[in-house]
Design a protein around this motif. Structure first.
Motif, PDB file in Angstrom:
ATOM      1  N   SER A 145       7.185   1.355   3.344  1.00  0.00           N
ATOM      2  CA  SER A 145       7.513   0.271   2.423  1.00  0.00           C
ATOM      3  C   SER A 145       8.672  -0.467   2.788  1.00  0.00           C
ATOM      4  O   SER A 145       8.833  -1.728   2.576  1.00  0.00           O
ATOM      5  CB  SER A 145       7.476   0.856   0.827  1.00  0.00           C
ATOM      6  N   PHE A 146       9.961   0.060   2.811  1.00  0.00           N
ATOM      7  CA  PHE A 146      11.203  -0.430   3.176  1.00  0.00           C
ATOM      8  C   PHE A 146      11.022  -1.296   4.490  1.00  0.00           C
ATOM      9  O   PHE A 146      11.323  -2.424   4.520  1.00  0.00           O
ATOM     10  CB  PHE A 146      12.096   0.549   3.289  1.00  0.00           C
ATOM     11  N   ILE A 147      10.413  -0.710   5.435  1.00  0.00           N
ATOM     12  CA  ILE A 147      10.629  -1.347   6.792  1.00  0.00           C
ATOM     13  C   ILE A 147       9.701  -2.644   6.857  1.00  0.00           C
ATOM     14  O   ILE A 147      10.152  -3.545   7.067  1.00  0.00           O
ATOM     15  CB  ILE A 147      10.072  -0.439   7.926  1.00  0.00           C
ATOM     16  N   PHE A 148       8.552  -2.437   6.271  1.00  0.00           N
ATOM     17  CA  PHE A 148       7.580  -3.625   6.249  1.00  0.00           C
ATOM     18  C   PHE A 148       7.916  -4.723   5.186  1.00  0.00           C
ATOM     19  O   PHE A 148       7.643  -5.890   5.546  1.00  0.00           O
ATOM     20  CB  PHE A 148       6.201  -3.222   6.122  1.00  0.00           C
ATOM     21  N   ALA A 190       0.856  -1.217   0.135  1.00  0.00           N
ATOM     22  CA  ALA A 190       0.269   0.013   0.165  1.00  0.00           C
ATOM     23  C   ALA A 190       0.691   1.269  -0.116  1.00  0.00           C
ATOM     24  O   ALA A 190       0.538   2.280  -0.681  1.00  0.00           O
ATOM     25  CB  ALA A 190      -0.985  -0.016   1.250  1.00  0.00           C
ATOM     26  N   ALA A 191       1.774   1.173   0.808  1.00  0.00           N
ATOM     27  CA  ALA A 191       2.860   2.435   0.819  1.00  0.00           C
ATOM     28  C   ALA A 191       3.442   2.623  -0.583  1.00  0.00           C
ATOM     29  O   ALA A 191       3.624   3.791  -0.699  1.00  0.00           O
ATOM     30  CB  ALA A 191       3.811   2.239   2.293  1.00  0.00           C
ATOM     31  N   ASP A 192       3.849   1.543  -1.161  1.00  0.00           N
ATOM     32  CA  ASP A 192       4.561   1.388  -2.377  1.00  0.00           C
ATOM     33  C   ASP A 192       3.696   2.063  -3.637  1.00  0.00           C
ATOM     34  O   ASP A 192       4.143   2.844  -4.365  1.00  0.00           O
ATOM     35  CB  ASP A 192       5.065   0.195  -2.943  1.00  0.00           C
ATOM     36  N   LEU A 222       8.495  10.401   0.907  1.00  0.00           N
ATOM     37  CA  LEU A 222       9.740   9.972   1.359  1.00  0.00           C
ATOM     38  C   LEU A 222       9.222   8.905   2.694  1.00  0.00           C
ATOM     39  O   LEU A 222       9.644   7.901   2.879  1.00  0.00           O
ATOM     40  CB  LEU A 222      10.347  10.984   1.981  1.00  0.00           C
ATOM     41  N   GLY A 223       8.107   9.403   3.367  1.00  0.00           N
ATOM     42  CA  GLY A 223       7.444   8.616   4.593  1.00  0.00           C
ATOM     43  C   GLY A 223       7.055   7.242   3.946  1.00  0.00           C
ATOM     44  O   GLY A 223       7.088   6.196   4.496  1.00  0.00           O
ATOM     45  N   LEU A 224       6.253   7.221   2.883  1.00  0.00           N
ATOM     46  CA  LEU A 224       5.598   6.339   2.244  1.00  0.00           C
ATOM     47  C   LEU A 224       6.906   5.306   1.968  1.00  0.00           C
ATOM     48  O   LEU A 224       6.717   3.965   2.006  1.00  0.00           O
ATOM     49  CB  LEU A 224       4.779   6.349   1.201  1.00  0.00           C
TER      50      LEU A 224
END
Length: 605
Positions: free
Chosen positions: A90-93, A49-51, A84-86
């Motif tokens: 995306s990277f963390i999850f 979703a973030a990506d 940038l937050g998204l």
């Protein structure tokens, strides 16, 4: 190769229920980790979703602000921060999801490998008679590693790329319904191509795995017989045969790679065609003022991403084909039921090991390794507790079969084998193997220290007991001459020790585990005269107070036995003491005369 491929195709086409059964059995290993899979699902959903929100943010910036002439720096800065937050979310999850899946996948495969190895150790000797060691090594190592790819690659792709595809389709329809429906035209084409390639890919993977098993099996066989190869100067011949096996495996791999490349490039071409079509249709729509520029940008971003999960899923389809082949191979072993089973609790007889006397009876038995070939047609043999029995006969007489039945490697077809009047079929195998000790012609030593080889890695057996046993059989002096004494590490099969030294260690095992029935299967056949004397002394020591059955290649080993049996075609044709049999001038007398003549010729030479 065409013949092999056709055979493989036939086997695959008839094993669809087995493949489904295998897949279901392997997936059952994932059940204990179901909550971890739930965590993987939500982590994947948040990462995707973030990506996928990022192109939509750019669309808002282009259409609602830049195209409208609004150049508010605070707004653009805020949107950049959100973008940038998204990316960070995306990277963390994605990181969490990948690590969780790798953790679960490796745990599952480790469990499968443990169960497979444990199951193989319980299978009957008949299974090992018809199975190559190389094939089993491939099952335990390579096939389980391929299954690991299912959980760490295929399953990851199904979760991540499947969800990504659903999200992309949602955003595409939200942006523009007409372009979205045009994009959907490619789905039936993709499905058709996957079906067309499916059979071919499975055949190729099946053939590749079979070639690998043969190559591993041939290599293991040559490593075990390296001494024989060098003695008979077979290096060139074995290298030639290895090259043939290696060439077959290479050819199978090339065929597999060609199929994979053709399959994947077909989808690449299809994706590029679809992208060009969408750019042309979207561009025309922008010129005609039907959609905005930001919508076209976002749609092109989504259409590029649209083919990424499809391509990943189709690529993992290739891996899945390889995985199902490995699942089939492993499941065919796991579903085998050992022919030799422990008795049911209501039939099991409890045996006090301290009270076992060692009386052995073969009560009117008959046995054959298959229905068409009877090895022992009828045999009735009774051995008293503490009696020493020698067994001689030509190759194929049934000597080793007799020992295999007493160890219950096989069950008799008729009659019964009993120890102290207890049928072996009513005795737990663990109990039986504490009662019966076997020393083979080639004693097997494991990689490890001498002390662990004597006590067979049983920590409850103390070092003092091992040392006492080695002194008892005459192995202590030999061991103390080694640099690390009892802590000396042995390599596979005990290389570095002579045949007699390895045999003495196997005698020490008998003393440590104290079986009441001792079997020696031609234990002195490959020893020189001096070493044979040492082993003979050890035999006299360990056989005292035990029922002892000695299969003899050298008659000198059994001349002092209480009774000697002469076997031929699975039957006892003569029996008695050495003196009685020589006086009968029968088969034993001829064997004894031949042995004496051979010894005299050796002495004269």
């Amino acid at each position: 190769m065409s013949q092999t491929s056709s055979t493989t195709k036939a086997s695959t086409s008839t094993s669809a229920p087995i493949r489904y059964e295998a897949l279901r059995a392997i997936l059952a290993y994932a059940r204990p980790h179901r909550w971890t899979f739930v965590g993987i699902f939500f982590a994947t959903m948040l990462a995707i979703a973030a990506d996928l929100l990022q192109p939509y943010l750019v669309k808002i910036v282009i259409d609602d602000h830049i195209a409208a002439g609004q150049n508010g720096l605070p707004f653009l800065t805020g949107m950049a921060a959100v973008y940038l937050g998204l990316a960070v979310v995306s990277f963390i999850f994605s990181y969490v999801q990948s690590n969780l899946l790798q953790y679960v996948g490796q745990h599952i495969v480790a469990s499968i490998r443990n169960d497979l190895f444990a199951h193989i150790t319980k299978l009957p000797m008949s299974f090992f008679d018809r199975s190559s060691s190389g094939g089993l090594v491939t099952n335990v190592s390579s096939d389980t590693e391929t299954i690991s790819q299912f959980f760490t690659q295929v399953l990851l792709s199904l979760i991540r790329d499947g969800m990504m595809l659903v999200f992309i389709i949602y955003f595409m329809f939200r942006l523009d319904t007409t372009l979205a429906w045009y994009s959907m035209i490619t789905l039936p084409v993709i499905a058709t191509l996957a079906i067309l390639f499916r059979g071919k890919l499975r055949q190729v993977y099946q053939y590749t795995r079979s070639r690998l098993s043969k190559l591993v099996g041939f290599t293991a066989e040559n490593l075990s017989g390296m001494g024989l190869i060098q003695i008979f100067h077979q290096e060139k011949e074995q290298k030639k045969r290895f090259n043939e096996y290696n060439a077959d495996y290479w050819q199978a791999n090339v065929e597999q790679l060609k199929s994979n490349v053709f399959f994947n490039r077909t989808f690449d071409i299809l994706g590029n065609i679809a992208l060009v079509l969408m750019v042309w249709l979207g561009g025309m729509a922008v010129f005609n003022k039907q959609i905005e520029v930001g919508v076209l940008y976002a749609f092109i971003s989504y259409i590029r991403q649209f083919f990424q999960p499809i391509n990943q899923i189709t690529m993992q389809w290739n891996t899945f084909q390889s995985t199902t082949v490995s699942m089939d191979r492993i499941w065919r072993i796991l579903k085998l039921q050992p022919q030799i089973q422990d008795p049911a609790p209501e039939q099991a007889v409890t045996v006090d090991l301290n009270k076992v006397k060692g009386k052995v009876d073969f009560n009117h038995i008959s046995f054959g390794y298959d229905q068409d070939q009877t090895v022992i047609p009828h045999l009735d043999l009774h051995i008293q507790a503490g009696e020493m029995i020698g067994v001689v006969g030509t190759t194929g007489a049934g000597k080793s079969t007799l020992i295999a039945l007493l160890n219950r490697f096989y069950d008799v077809n008729k009659g019964s084998v009993t120890i102290d009047d207890i049928d072996l079929r009513h005795m737990p195998q663990e109990t039986l193997h504490r009662i019966v000790g076997l020393i083979q012609q080639e004693p097997f030593l494991f990689s490890g220290s001498i002390i662990d080889n004597v006590r067979m890695f049983q920590p409850q057996i103390s070092d003092e007991q091992v040392i006492e046993a080695c002194k008892f059989v005459g192995a202590h002096e030999m061991i103390t001459r080694l640099p690390l004494k009892y802590d000396t590490r042995l390599s596979e099969r005990g290389s570095g020790l002579s045949a007699g030294e390895r045999q003495l260690i196997s005698f020490a095992r008998i003393v440590v585990f104290r079986p009441k029935v001792l079997i020696l299967d031609e234990a002195t056949a490959n020893l020189d005269s001096h070493t044979e004397q040492l082993v003979q002394q050890a035999l006299d020591t360990v056989s005292h107070g035990r029922t002892t059955i000695v299969i003899a290649h050298r008659l000198s080993t059994i001349m002092h036995a209480d009774r000697i049996l002469v076997m031929e075609h699975g039957e006892i044709i003569e029996q008695g003491t050495h003196a009685q049999l020589v006086a009968q001038h029968g088969t034993y007398a001829k064997l004894y005369l031949h042995a004496r003549q051979s010894n005299q010729q050796v002495i004269q030479a």
